[in-house]
Design an enzyme around this catalytic site. Structure first.
Site, PDB file in Angstrom:
ATOM      1  N   CYS A   1       0.813  -1.226   0.000  1.00 52.40           N
ATOM      2  CA  CYS A   1       0.000   0.000   0.000  1.00 52.40           C
ATOM      3  C   CYS A   1       0.845   1.273   0.000  1.00 52.40           C
ATOM      4  O   CYS A   1       0.350   2.348  -0.333  1.00 52.40           O
ATOM      5  CB  CYS A   1      -0.965   0.005   1.177  1.00 52.40           C
ATOM      6  SG  CYS A   1      -2.134  -1.354   1.094  1.00 52.40           S
TER       7      CYS A   1
ATOM      8  N   HIS B   1      -3.313   7.569   1.689  1.00 47.46           N
ATOM      9  CA  HIS B   1      -3.684   6.223   1.234  1.00 47.46           C
ATOM     10  C   HIS B   1      -5.052   5.903   1.823  1.00 47.46           C
ATOM     11  O   HIS B   1      -5.335   6.218   2.974  1.00 47.46           O
ATOM     12  CB  HIS B   1      -2.640   5.214   1.718  1.00 47.46           C
ATOM     13  CG  HIS B   1      -3.086   3.791   1.561  1.00 47.46           C
ATOM     14  ND1 HIS B   1      -3.588   3.308   0.373  1.00 47.46           N
ATOM     15  CD2 HIS B   1      -3.128   2.760   2.438  1.00 47.46           C
ATOM     16  CE1 HIS B   1      -3.911   2.034   0.538  1.00 47.46           C
ATOM     17  NE2 HIS B   1      -3.652   1.686   1.772  1.00 47.46           N
TER      18      HIS B   1
ATOM     19  N   ASN C   1      -9.967   0.019  -0.528  1.00 44.56           N
ATOM     20  CA  ASN C   1      -8.505   0.093  -0.480  1.00 44.56           C
ATOM     21  C   ASN C   1      -7.942  -0.508  -1.767  1.00 44.56           C
ATOM     22  O   ASN C   1      -8.016  -1.718  -1.971  1.00 44.56           O
ATOM     23  CB  ASN C   1      -8.015  -0.676   0.756  1.00 44.56           C
ATOM     24  CG  ASN C   1      -6.499  -0.623   0.920  1.00 44.56           C
ATOM     25  OD1 ASN C   1      -5.777  -0.209   0.007  1.00 44.56           O
ATOM     26  ND2 ASN C   1      -6.016  -1.052   2.068  1.00 44.56           N
TER      27      ASN C   1
HETATM   28  O1  UT7 Z   1      -3.742  -0.703   3.417  1.00 49.67           O
HETATM   29  C1  UT7 Z   1      -2.931  -1.479   4.241  1.00 49.67           C
HETATM   30  C2  UT7 Z   1      -3.201  -1.271   5.605  1.00 49.67           C
HETATM   31  N1  UT7 Z   1      -4.395  -1.925   6.073  1.00 49.67           N
HETATM   32  C3  UT7 Z   1      -5.090  -1.273   6.974  1.00 49.67           C
HETATM   33  O2  UT7 Z   1      -4.806  -0.137   7.230  1.00 49.67           O
HETATM   34  C4  UT7 Z   1      -6.195  -1.988   7.694  1.00 49.67           C
HETATM   35  C5  UT7 Z   1      -6.132  -1.616   9.141  1.00 49.67           C
HETATM   36  N2  UT7 Z   1      -7.154  -2.230   9.941  1.00 49.67           N
HETATM   37  C6  UT7 Z   1      -8.469  -1.900   9.848  1.00 49.67           C
HETATM   38  O3  UT7 Z   1      -8.826  -1.099   8.998  1.00 49.67           O
HETATM   39  C7  UT7 Z   1      -9.441  -2.472  10.843  1.00 49.67           C
HETATM   40  O4  UT7 Z   1      -8.719  -3.166  11.823  1.00 49.67           O
HETATM   41  C8  UT7 Z   1     -10.489  -3.430  10.212  1.00 49.67           C
HETATM   42  C9  UT7 Z   1     -11.477  -2.623   9.372  1.00 49.67           C
HETATM   43  C10 UT7 Z   1      -9.784  -4.456   9.354  1.00 49.67           C
HETATM   44  C11 UT7 Z   1     -11.277  -4.163  11.296  1.00 49.67           C
HETATM   45  O5  UT7 Z   1     -11.844  -3.241  12.215  1.00 49.67           O
HETATM   46  P1  UT7 Z   1     -11.737  -3.520  13.782  1.00 49.67           P
HETATM   47  O6  UT7 Z   1     -12.531  -2.473  14.432  1.00 49.67           O
HETATM   48  O7  UT7 Z   1     -10.276  -3.598  14.103  1.00 49.67           O
HETATM   49  O8  UT7 Z   1     -12.477  -4.911  13.949  1.00 49.67           O
HETATM   50  P2  UT7 Z   1     -11.899  -6.308  14.463  1.00 49.67           P
HETATM   51  O9  UT7 Z   1     -10.976  -6.902  13.463  1.00 49.67           O
HETATM   52  O10 UT7 Z   1     -11.400  -6.132  15.838  1.00 49.67           O
HETATM   53  O11 UT7 Z   1     -13.220  -7.165  14.486  1.00 49.67           O
HETATM   54  C12 UT7 Z   1     -14.306  -6.832  15.328  1.00 49.67           C
HETATM   55  C13 UT7 Z   1     -15.413  -7.854  15.142  1.00 49.67           C
HETATM   56  C14 UT7 Z   1     -14.947  -9.292  15.273  1.00 49.67           C
HETATM   57  O12 UT7 Z   1     -15.955  -9.998  15.952  1.00 49.67           O
HETATM   58  P3  UT7 Z   1     -15.750 -10.349  17.529  1.00 49.67           P
HETATM   59  O13 UT7 Z   1     -14.526 -11.177  17.573  1.00 49.67           O
HETATM   60  O14 UT7 Z   1     -15.618  -9.018  18.211  1.00 49.67           O
HETATM   61  O15 UT7 Z   1     -17.024 -11.081  17.830  1.00 49.67           O
HETATM   62  C15 UT7 Z   1     -14.889  -9.772  13.867  1.00 49.67           C
HETATM   63  O16 UT7 Z   1     -15.122 -11.163  13.745  1.00 49.67           O
HETATM   64  O17 UT7 Z   1     -15.973  -7.748  13.832  1.00 49.67           O
HETATM   65  C16 UT7 Z   1     -16.012  -9.027  13.206  1.00 49.67           C
HETATM   66  N3  UT7 Z   1     -15.834  -8.857  11.779  1.00 49.67           N
HETATM   67  C17 UT7 Z   1     -16.847  -8.635  10.925  1.00 49.67           C
HETATM   68  N4  UT7 Z   1     -18.173  -8.549  11.105  1.00 49.67           N
HETATM   69  C18 UT7 Z   1     -18.945  -8.307  10.032  1.00 49.67           C
HETATM   70  C19 UT7 Z   1     -14.669  -8.833  11.078  1.00 49.67           C
HETATM   71  N5  UT7 Z   1     -14.914  -8.604   9.776  1.00 49.67           N
HETATM   72  C20 UT7 Z   1     -16.269  -8.474   9.661  1.00 49.67           C
HETATM   73  C21 UT7 Z   1     -17.120  -8.222   8.580  1.00 49.67           C
HETATM   74  N6  UT7 Z   1     -18.450  -8.136   8.805  1.00 49.67           N
HETATM   75  N7  UT7 Z   1     -16.650  -8.027   7.317  1.00 49.67           N
END
Ligand code: UT7
Length: 334
Positions: A114, A261, A291
């Site tokens: 990225c 980005h 992204n």
């Molecule tokens: O470009 C390269 C760099 N990449 C990035 O910058 C990405 C950086 N990270 C992020 O943008 C965020 O961490 C995410 C958008 C990927 C995730 O957001 P988050 O607030 O960190 O959520 P999480 O991964 O902690 O997940 C929270 C909950 C989980 O459920 P539990 O364990 O709390 O019950 C996941 O299983 O959300 C669940 N979950 C989803 N639910 C519905 C994860 N993906 C999904 C989904 N739909 N697509």
């Protein structure tokens, strides 16, 4: 003679097919509400079957040349930032070179996921500064849809396909006087003021693809520890934007535009807040494009240049963070 890189034009290309969150939620256990609230994404463009990264790159490159009023024969270097090349080799840049009508010169890819566009900007700017290239076509192009695990809802909802490009040209330093006139001498001229790139390979396993020619002999799929990447992104971006301003003796208040980005709106909000910039001065495309990795900055630049927001002599800060981990920033007076 000393040179500086002036940016002559930009262009972009998005595949026709748009996949909304709603459509995705029919095949993946997710919802429009979750994707929007966690990332700011509403839809993404997905390349057609048989449409390769070089096809997207070529279209973006042609549009950038047209916007710049430059013919492909004048280009002496093509750099393509991509993590999703058509083939393991040759480079996607070489494929673009063969189709765009560039004769001679050199073409190669840069791989920093990225952060690829910022890395490419640094490489291109250094080639120009030292007199080794005169006219550079810098492209960021990706088809991340090809490396996603469509059963992993934590990653597959976040990415899209697309390409963006800029044309850079060497301008002798002493001709570069028509800048923003902020009275600071060196940083008042137009063009790339400075680039700053970093990596920390100890965190390679936070965001990677679990395949490759020398390990699995397969292409593999993207794997990400989203929460940890998020944490590093906020810290590393805050530090590199300050580094870019400090290097030029500029203040946050001097900035006209932030073109970040586009990974996650929450990360962008955090950087804007840290810079004290209102969101009216931040170019946001993550909602429409998701992204697109190395393509996201030139895609966002092209949107804001073509709709008239970014104007000649505006001070624009570019920043990115991605797998590697890699991160970086570039300051440009448009
Ligand atoms: O470009 C390269 C760099 N990449 C990035 O910058 C990405 C950086 N990270 C992020 O943008 C965020 O961490 C995410 C958008 C990927 C995730 O957001 P988050 O607030 O960190 O959520 P999480 O991964 O902690 O997940 C929270 C909950 C989980 O459920 P539990 O364990 O709390 O019950 C996941 O299983 O959300 C669940 N979950 C989803 N639910 C519905 C994860 N993906 C999904 C989904 N739909 N697509």
């Amino acid at each position: 003679m000393m040179f500086r890189s002036e940016i002559l034009g930009c262009g972009s290309y998005l595949p026709d097919r748009i996949v909304t969150n709603e459509e995705l939620s029919k095949t993946v256990d997710t919802s429009d509400e979750w994707i929007r609230s966690r990332s700011g994404i509403a839809q993404r463009h997905i390349a057609a079957d048989g449409q390769a990264t070089s096809d997207l790159a070529l279209r973006a490159g042609q549009r950038a040349l047209e916007h710049a009023g430059i013919s492909a024969a004048e280009v002496d270097l093509i750099i393509c930032a991509t993590t999703t090349p058509d083939n393991t080799f040759p480079s996607t840049a070489a494929k673009v070179q063969s189709r765009i009508g560039m004769v001679g010169g050199a073409a190669f890819d840069v791989q920093a996921v990225c952060s690829g566009f910022i890395y490419g900007l640094a490489v291109a700017d250094n080639f120009i500064r030292c007199g080794q290239a005169k006219t550079v076509l810098l492209i960021g192009a990706e088809t991340f849809s090809r490396i996603l695990d469509w059963t992993d809802r934590g990653t597959c909802v976040l990415f899209g396909d697309g390409a963006g490009a800029i044309v850079m040209r060497a301008m002798p330093e002493d001709e570069n006087h028509d800048g923003g006139g902020n009275g600071k001498g060196h940083n008042s001229g137009r063009g790339v003021l400075s680039t700053h790139i970093h990596s920390d390979g100890t965190h390679y396993d936070l965001l990677y693809v679990d395949g490759g020619p020398s390990t699995t002999q397969t292409v593999g799929h993207l794997r990400m520890n989203g929460r940890e990447v998020f944490r590093h992104a906020v810290t590393n971006l805050a530090s590199v934007v300050d580094e870019a301003l400090d290097a030029n003796g500029l203040q946050r208040a001097d900035l006209d535009w932030l073109v970040p980005h586009q990974a996650n709106k929450r990360i962008i909000d955090s950087t804007a807040k840290k810079l004290g910039m209102s969101m009216d001065h931040v170019v946001l495309t993550v909602e429409q494009h998701a992204n697109t990795s190395a393509a996201s900055i030139p895609l966002a630049l092209d949107v804001a240049v073509k709709d008239g927001r970014i104007k000649r002599s505006d001070l624009v800060l570019l920043e990115a963070m991605g797998g590697g981990l890699t991160w970086g920033a570039g300051l440009v007076r448009w």
